[in-house]
Design an enzyme around this catalytic site. Structure first.
Site, short mmCIF file in Angstrom:
data_model
loop_
_atom_site.label_atom_id
_atom_site.label_comp_id
_atom_site.label_asym_id
_atom_site.label_seq_id
_atom_site.Cartn_x
_atom_site.Cartn_y
_atom_site.Cartn_z
N GLU A 253 39.83 41.42 13.12
CA GLU A 253 39.73 42.52 14.08
C GLU A 253 40.77 43.60 13.82
O GLU A 253 41.52 44.01 14.69
CB GLU A 253 39.86 41.99 15.52
CG GLU A 253 39.24 42.91 16.55
CD GLU A 253 39.02 42.24 17.90
OE1 GLU A 253 38.57 42.95 18.81
OE2 GLU A 253 39.28 41.04 18.04
N HIS A 268 35.49 44.01 30.74
CA HIS A 268 36.42 42.88 30.91
C HIS A 268 37.31 43.09 32.14
O HIS A 268 37.65 42.13 32.84
CB HIS A 268 37.30 42.73 29.66
CG HIS A 268 36.75 41.75 28.68
ND1 HIS A 268 37.32 41.52 27.45
CD2 HIS A 268 35.66 40.94 28.74
CE1 HIS A 268 36.60 40.60 26.80
NE2 HIS A 268 35.59 40.25 27.55
N HIS A 1162 38.27 23.00 53.72
CA HIS A 1162 38.78 21.66 53.99
C HIS A 1162 38.20 20.66 52.99
O HIS A 1162 37.01 20.70 52.70
CB HIS A 1162 38.39 21.20 55.40
CG HIS A 1162 39.02 21.99 56.50
ND1 HIS A 1162 38.81 23.34 56.68
CD2 HIS A 1162 39.88 21.61 57.49
CE1 HIS A 1162 39.50 23.75 57.73
NE2 HIS A 1162 40.16 22.73 58.24
N LYS A 1191 43.41 29.50 54.76
CA LYS A 1191 43.73 28.17 55.27
C LYS A 1191 43.09 27.12 54.37
O LYS A 1191 41.86 27.08 54.24
CB LYS A 1191 43.22 28.01 56.71
CG LYS A 1191 43.54 26.66 57.32
CD LYS A 1191 42.86 26.51 58.69
CE LYS A 1191 43.18 25.15 59.31
NZ LYS A 1191 42.37 24.88 60.50
#
EC number: 4.2.3.4
Length: 1551
Positions: A253, A268, A1162, A1191
């Site tokens: 590259e 991206h 949960h 939470k």
């Protein structure tokens, strides 16, 4: 078995075919000898038949060919979120444990995640082992598997850690794609289209043709990819060959390989924010469009190429904008995180960059990149492309002296050409077609109705239309037309020609919200009169329309009003040749509107082979023969003359020259006359030939106004003329443009409103506008939100010209609206005229998060629901005016409602009621409470008005109370007109209407006493403060908790609720545990909870069974409705489960108003340890939806689970985290959690077993034991203080809350002693300060509160940052006074109350401050020594204080009195006489209930108290109440906790 091989880096290692599992096995075992082969895949892939076949084949073949070798398998969880360091380490540990060595061969069987990560494992394990890539998704076949790039993700971005490690083989078995869902297949096509777009136009053209078949096959109920396997193999090969060639030329590259990143710089960045909801290909698709637009903005890529790329991607079902409906639904609330700054930060750390410089691949044409490399891009250019608002900077002298501009093809001609070509026979090549939203909708519609086959040539510049001779067919899909008015009118007529099919019998045309307001009735009426059957699906006279197929066009004589839109006329003209009989079209009633456009249509019909003849006997009448259009070989669309007015006007405004090379005097378009008829008389030099037009502007500031000009032949150009007129000398009056009121917006009004922002006044006339020009120096720069474009392309382009003449940059909203006719307008302005543009991102505030301010509030509800009383309270609370709409109606009609109903009936009354509602919403839109009658919701029109009011951000409040009480009340009230139906039946009928018309709901508890009414008023005031945004929940800076109520019916435990909740920061109502989940029952429970726990915020929770609750998981719709009802009830906090559907989450987030959101999850199984990536994903999801808190609740199976949670807590701090473990071993997590810890209480007896709940007292005690809370000391200081009740009050509260604190007495009159001996101690916690130190202590305070400053005395001292930053002096005496009145039902007092302060000492100052805070309009002062009172008056200049003179004492109105004189000393006779007069004049009764507070708490009953209560029936409040209430406030300042009121009250009283 056919296998295609592709060479990469000199080796034919890429094999492509269909059903080649046996080849994969044979080739691997034969060519790659090894002692150990390891197949690594994910748990999803392992369940597919293709994978099982591959594994079985490998095992059998290995036993034959290499019996001494072994086969291992390893599976990882699926998904991008597992492509990380942790998973890589787990794979490596497995390989090491299995004794794998350097001769190991790994087969990566899966999609891009597997290929990237397992390739990286192979690159690093034993310093590199051999790897075989077996991609199983389309995306991985054409992208990640080829080229040797391997990587894992980090928190900062995708693929940031990796290596180049070439696979030994890449086996692309297209049969694996059969296992993929539709969305994943579409996802892969993004990379395929990308590769063709950068490299091979021929392949791109093939892909355009394959899209329809591809999408049809994968959308089938049971897709069979074998039927398109040849095309799929070609598709994979086309991409793979390009990538292999590029990689071979540039493996690491260094340059050329960067071209493969087209669409990825922006894509991206989007993916990094939207993952995992959005897929890689979807983000790259959007990235490609944005980077193509960037190329166009920089003047490199033609607009037609952008349009072609968009169409191709959309044809494969890929998103081309984050705003697309389906894509927006997928990403949900994460869309809010796509902020330009965040995106650019992501781009700045892209691997392709040169240091901090962003590099991007630019497209030159379809199939070719610009200069075959990535280019450095400036952030400013990206910002323009990525935002929908733009600042236009002053043009100054940056523009060229002369320029030639070719505008896009005419919208009018383009749309007509497409209709004629689609209806015609043969193939035509249309050149210079406008590539815009309008024509895109037109092309899509023609293809959907099978009217033509469409393809592209010349990089998209030429559109090839093969017409089907007028044979059109009904389609299943709705035809969406956006806001394309021309397309909607033409296609309405075309749809009348559509034939039915076996399955489809109609065509549906629809559009956006604005399109659904625009008129089309005249055209529909003409068509229905001629035999068509058309139904309005929504609003009468506008889209959406349902047009029945097969009825055809009868023909014969058709009459249209001459005043109707020329587009209606053109629509019928173009379709007329396909009527059953020859058509005679007559325009009756005068001269037609826009005759030139009618002439244009007729001329174009001739070009396509149909001659229209004009009647010789009737004016404006046309004869159209029956015929079939014959498509010409080529048709060139003339540039849009309306669009050409903008560059020509630019020249006029800037003293420069502009040439339009392809529009001249021979043009069919009316707007072609703009230069000659408008700009020339205004002072411009105009040169026009038959084919071109050049305009040169006069010296700046010398343009002349046009006293009068009829612009009827070129109505669209009036906007351009208007902005030129704005800076011309004199007044310009434009007429003949009435039709512009019903375009994309009311353009005349829009022009008047927006010109005003520039300091230019303009007036609407009957059919036009008058503009009063200003000198250039007097042109103002619009402030605030700049220019509103009304989603109208012509408004946006016109004002972009005027904006550049201002001294400062001007903001233009909705710049993308120019896509209708000139998508590249901003690019032309930037690249051709050198204008400086600056992208601007408008950060929209949360829906409903703005304070209501002075906007009027509408009240609805059943008769006798308490509307009159609560409306009055509401008006008092907000200081609004109360307007009863029934009374307004009676006054307006001069008749009693009861009589009106009796004489004219309910229908007449409802009609008048609707008129009054609309009038009042318009006339009294600010500062009013509009109280409506109970039946306002009976009519559709008032319901629509109320719903529109809520949509615009207004509050419609539904008031309700217990229905039985309502029935009882009404049955006793003879003053109201009788219901014709049973009251309960009326409620059942109206209930749904009340709910749909309101955005807030308040339930009034039944009141039987004055105290209950007082409490209701207080509760209602707090509710109103919440929904108007004046008092929303704020997380305390200290530790916070909430107590959970799990009772099925709160009515059974009202006293317990208050006791268990008062020391918490919120109270949780578990809606799923209530006796039933009917909204009426929930409203009643919330009403009761508010009446008991008056000051506490409510946390509203509906927990499903899978999340440790009771609500059924499968009832998603029921859950959505309950959550939305919670928002309507104005609760402070709502719990939103992260397992909810994206649509539910998005709706709750978007309609949250002032309610805070807890995003919760949960796991009660305990399977998820806190170092599992799933917890990080859930936290990230909570952050991404913009919840206020996250939470997360796990289950502790070991003590160490708490330590893992604390490590997680340290790492995740973007949003406040409520993180706890359930179970007995999880108790430590509750102790360590600081934010809204769920707690129980000692008084709650039926606690759930095994959950590990703790009370606040238990948490504090445990926290002290482990060092989280340190011992502190507090004192009451002053002289004398030996009998002070402060130690008893504070120590009782410490004990109740488990705090390791001690409160003692320090008797002294020396402030210095207090400072040196107490305040310097490391355990110092705070002081209660009394006489004589309230003034002396101030010099040792680093800061003073506002109340302490104004009162001039300090009674409370607290350390700032443990004393390291000094000490805060505060005053809680005034709170003690104010709260004493509030707790004595002060809220019942009606209207503004005046107050009286008796005494002139230090406490008097606190009393004045308190009475002012309670809203007293005037405060009187009374004292034995009047000179002291003058000092008080001077100290509070902004308060309305008045010394009470003896002559006035018996006449003033006073409702609140504070006695601040010593309680144990005889009172002055003169003072007592004045006080006696005040008390006598304001005697207590049921209406007024005056209150007197005694500040002295010794003796318990003072002479003033006795006088007020016994002689004049005043309600008296003993001084001990003030002591307790100020102590309660002091305790909160010292500790951050709320003291238990009963406990401290008892402690003070029990001497």
């Amino acid at each position: 078995m056919s296998i295609e091989k592709v060479s990469i880096l000199g080796k034919e290692s890429i094999h492509v075919g269909y059903g080649i599992q046996s080849h994969i096995v044979e080739e691997t075992i034969k060519c790659l000898a090894s002692s150990t082969y390891v197949i690594i895949s994910d748990t999803n892939m392992s369940k597919t038949p293709t994978y099982e076949k591959l594994q079985d084949s490998f095992q059998k073949e290995l036993a034959k060919q290499r019996p001494q070798s072994r086969l291992l398998t390893y599976l990882i969880p699926p998904g991008e979120n597992h492509k990380n360091r942790e998973t890589k380490a787990e794979v490596e540990d497995f390989l090491l444990q299995q004794g794998c060595t350097r001769d190991t061969v790994i087969l990566a069987v899966g999609g891009g995640v597997i290929g990237d990560m397992i390739g990286f494992v192979a690159a690093t394990f034993m310093r590199g082992v051999r790897v075989v890539q077996v991609p199983t998704t389309l995306l991985s076949m054409v992208d990640s598997s080829v080229g040797g790039k391997t990587a894992i993700d980090t928190e900062l971005g995708k693929n940031f850690i990796g290596a180049f490690h070439q696979p030994e083989f890449v086996f692309c078995d297209v049969s694996f794609l059969q296992t993929l869902p539709k969305r994943q297949l579409i996802n892969g096509m993004a990379e395929v289209v990308k590769t063709a777009a950068i490299w091979d136009e021929t392949e791109f053209t093939r892909l355009e043709g394959f899209a329809k078949r591809f999408l049809a096959e994968i959308s089938a109920p049971t897709p069979n990819l074998e039927s398109i396997k040849d095309e799929l193999i070609k598709t994979v090969l086309g991409s793979v060959r390009v990538k292999a060639f590029v990689v071979s030329a540039d493996e690491k590259e260094g340059g050329l390989r960067n071209l493969l990143n087209f669409g990825h710089t922006i894509g991206h960045a989007i993916e990094a924010i939207l993952t995992p909801e959005a897929l890689h290909g979807e983000c790259v698709s959007i990235g490609m469009i944005k980077e193509a637009e960037l190329s166009r903005y920089l003047g490199i890529l033609p607009p037609s190429a952008v349009a072609r790329l968009s169409k191709c991607l959309a044809a494969y079902g890929l998103p081309i904008s984050v705003d697309e409906k389906i894509f927006s639904k997928i990403i949900g609330a994460k869309k809010n995180n796509l902020k330009i700054d965040s995106l650019i930060k992501k781009m700045l750390i892209d691997k392709k960059n040169d240091g901090s410089k962003i590099r991007c691949v630019l497209l030159e044409s379809i199939g070719k990149c610009y200069e075959s490399k990535a280019h450095q891009i400036f952030k400013e250019d990206i910002q323009v492309v990525m935002t929908d608002e733009v600042f236009v900077h002053p043009f100054a002298n940056r523009h060229p002296e002369s320029v030639s501009i070719t505008p896009p093809g005419s919208k009018s001609i383009s749309n007509r050409a497409l209709i004629l070509a689609a209806l015609g026979e043969g193939t035509t090549r249309i050149k210079n077609l406008l590539h815009s939203d309008d024509t895109k909708h037109m092309l899509d519609a023609v293809v959907l109705m099978k009217g033509a086959t469409v393809s592209f040539e010349d990089s998209g510049d030429t559109v090839v239309v093969q017409g089907h001779g007028g044979k059109l067919f009904a389609c299943k899909e709705e035809i969406y037309l956006g806001n394309a008015g021309t397309a909607s009118r033409f296609l309405t007529a075309v749809a009348a020609l559509v034939n039915s099919t076996q399955d489809e019998k109609s065509v549906t045309l629809t559009g956006n919200a604005r399109m659904q307001e625009r008129p089309i009735a005249a055209l529909v009426d003409a068509l229905t009169t001629n035999g068509s059957k058309v139904d309005y699906l929504n609003k009468q006279g506008s889209l959406p329309l349902k047009i029945e197929a097969g009825n055809g066009f009868k023909g014969g004589r058709i009459e249209l009003a001459a005043t109707t839109s020329s587009q209606y006329v053109s629509a019928i003209l173009m379709c007329a040749p396909y009527a059953e009989k020859e058509v005679t079209l007559s325009l009756v009633g005068g001269k037609p509107i826009s005759q030139l456009y009618i002439d244009m249509t007729i001329a174009m019909m001739k070009d396509f082979g149909v001659d229209v003849t004009k009647s010789e006997t009737e004016e404006y009448t046309y004869h159209i023969p029956k015929a079939v259009y014959q498509n010409p070989q080529e048709y060139v669309v003339e540039s849009d003359a309306s669009s050409a007015t903008y560059p020509l006007a630019f020249a006029a405004l800037t003293n420069s020259s502009c040439t339009i090379p392809n529009i001249g005097s021979s043009s069919l378009q009316g707007d072609a006359r703009f230069a000659v008829d408008v700009l020339k008389p205004m002072g411009c030099t105009v040169e026009q030939t038959s084919k071109s037009t050049t305009v040169t502007g006069p010296p700046i500031g010398t343009l002349k106004a046009l006293p009068e000009i009829d612009m009827e032949p070129m109505t669209d150009a009036f906007l351009t003329a208007s902005v030129v007129a704005a800076v011309s000398q004199g007044t310009t009056t434009i007429s003949g443009i009435a039709n512009q009121r019903v375009k994309e917006c009311n353009r005349i009004k829009a022009m008047v409103d927006e010109l005003a922002k520039f300091g230019v006044s303009a007036d609407e006339t009957e059919d036009g506008i008058s503009i009063h020009g200003v000198q250039l120096k007097d042109l103002k720069t619009p402030g605030g939100r700049g220019v509103k474009t009304y989603d109208d392309h012509r408004v946006a382009m016109s004002f972009s010209l005027l904006a550049g003449l201002c001294k400062d940059p001007v903001l233009i909203q909705e710049r993308s609206t120019t896509g209708k006719t000139w998508p590249g307008w901003w690019d032309v302005l930037h690249s051709k005229f050198n204008a400086k543009l600056e992208g601007h991102e408008y950060i929209r505030q949360r829906s409903g998060s703005l304070r209501n301010g002075d906007r009027s509030i509408v009240i609805i509800g059943m008769r006798a629901a308490g509307k009159t009383t609560l409306s009055r309270w509401l008006a008092e609370h907000l200081n609004f005016k109360l307007l009863d709409l029934d009374q307004y109606l009676e006054k307006k009609l001069a008749v009693d409602i009861k009589l009106l109903v009796k004489e004219k009936g309910w229908d007449y009354f409802r009609e008048k009621e609707t008129e009054v509602l609309n009038e009042c919403l318009e006339k009294f839109g600010k500062g009013h409470i509009l109280a409506t009658g109970g039946g306002i919701v009976e009519g559709e029109k008032p319901r629509e008005a109320l719903k529109n009011y809520t949509k615009s951000g207004g509050i419609v409040l539904h008031l309700h109370r217990d229905l039985k009480e309502t029935v009882n009340f009404l049955s006793k009230d003879p003053t109201r007109p009788a219901y014709s139906d049973d009251i309960e039946e009326v409620w059942k009928r109206r209930e749904k209407w009340y709910h749909e018309c309101s955005n807030y709901h308040f339930y009034s508890t039944h009141c039987t006493s004055e105290a209950e009414f007082a409490n209701l008023k207080l509760v209602f005031a707090k509710f109103v403060s919440k929904i108007t945004g004046d008092d929303t929940f704020v997380l305390p800076a200290t530790r916070s908790t909430f107590v959970t109520l799990t009772y099925p019916d709160l009515r059974k435990v009202p006293s317990l609720i208050k006791d268990v909740s008062e020391t918490s920061n919120a109270v949780e109502l578990r809606v799923d545990l209530l006796a039933n989940q009917e909204t009426a029952y929930i409203a009643e429970q919330i009403g009761l909870l508010r009446s008991v726990a008056t000051d506490l915020p409510i946390l509203y929770t509906v927990r499903t069974k899978s999340q440790c609750g009771q609500y059924p998981d499968e009832d998603e719709e029921g859950m959505r409705k309950l959550l939305m009802f919670g928002l309507k009830m104005g609760v402070d906090i709502i719990d939103l489960q992260l397992i909810s559907s994206p649509s539910t989450i998005a709706e709750v987030i978007s309609k949250r108003g002032h309610t805070k959101i807890i995003a919760s999850h949960h796991d009660f199984t305990g399977d998820l340890k806190w170092d599992n990536v799933e917890w990080k994903n859930k936290y990230a999801q909570g952050v991404s939806i913009d919840a206020d808190f996250v939470k997360l609740v796990g289950m502790a199976k070991t003590f160490d689970d708490n330590l893992l949670l604390e490590n997680f807590r340290r790492q995740n701090t973007e949003k406040p985290l409520i993180g706890i473990n359930m179970g007995p071993q999880g108790k430590l997590s509750r102790v360590l959690n600081k934010v809204l810890t769920p707690v129980t209480h000692e008084l709650i007896t039926d606690k759930p077993i095994g959950v590990g709940q703790l009370s606040l007292k238990e948490i504090n005690q445990a926290l002290f034991q482990i060092g989280g809370l340190l011992e502190k000391e507090f004192w009451v200081v002053g002289f004398p203080v030996s009998h002070s009740r402060s130690p008893a009050l504070h120590n009782a509260a410490y004990a109740a809350l488990g705090l390791p604190y001690k409160f003692d007495i320090f008797e002294t009159d020396d402030a210095e002693k207090v400072y040196t001996q107490l305040m310097q101690k490391p355990t110092f916690g705070g002081l209660a300060v009394t006489i004589p130190l309230k003034l002396d202590i101030k010099k040792y305070c680093t800061e003073l509160s506002e109340s302490a400053k104004l009162i001039g005395a300090v009674n409370t001292v607290t350390p700032i940052a443990d004393g390291r930053k000094g000490f805060l002096g505060d005053n809680t005496d005034w709170i003690g006074i104010a709260n004493s009145f509030k707790k004595a039902d002060f809220a019942l007092a009606s209207g503004v109350t005046n107050g009286l302060v008796v005494g002139g000492g230090g406490t008097s100052r606190a009393a004045i401050f308190a009475l002012h805070s309670l809203g007293c309009q005037k405060i009187y002062l009374l004292n034995r020594t009047e000179s002291k009172l003058q000092d008080l008056v001077d100290s509070f200049p902004d308060y309305d204080l008045e010394i009470l003179l003896e002559k006035n004492a018996s006449s003033v109105s006073i409702g609140l009195v504070v006695s601040c004189v010593p309680g144990d000393k005889a009172l002055d006779e003169t003072l007592m006489k004045k006080l006696d007069g005040v008390l006598s004049n304001n005697k207590g009764d049921k209406q007024t209930r005056p209150l007197l507070l005694e500040a002295a708490y010794k003796p318990r009953v003072t002479p003033i108290m006795e006088l007020a209560k016994e002689k004049y029936d005043w309600t008296v409040i003993p001084g001990v109440e003030m002591l307790v209430n100020q102590g309660e406030a002091q305790f909160k300042l010292h500790t951050g906790y709320t003291a238990p009121y009963k406990v401290i009250h008892s402690a003070v009283l029990n001497e």
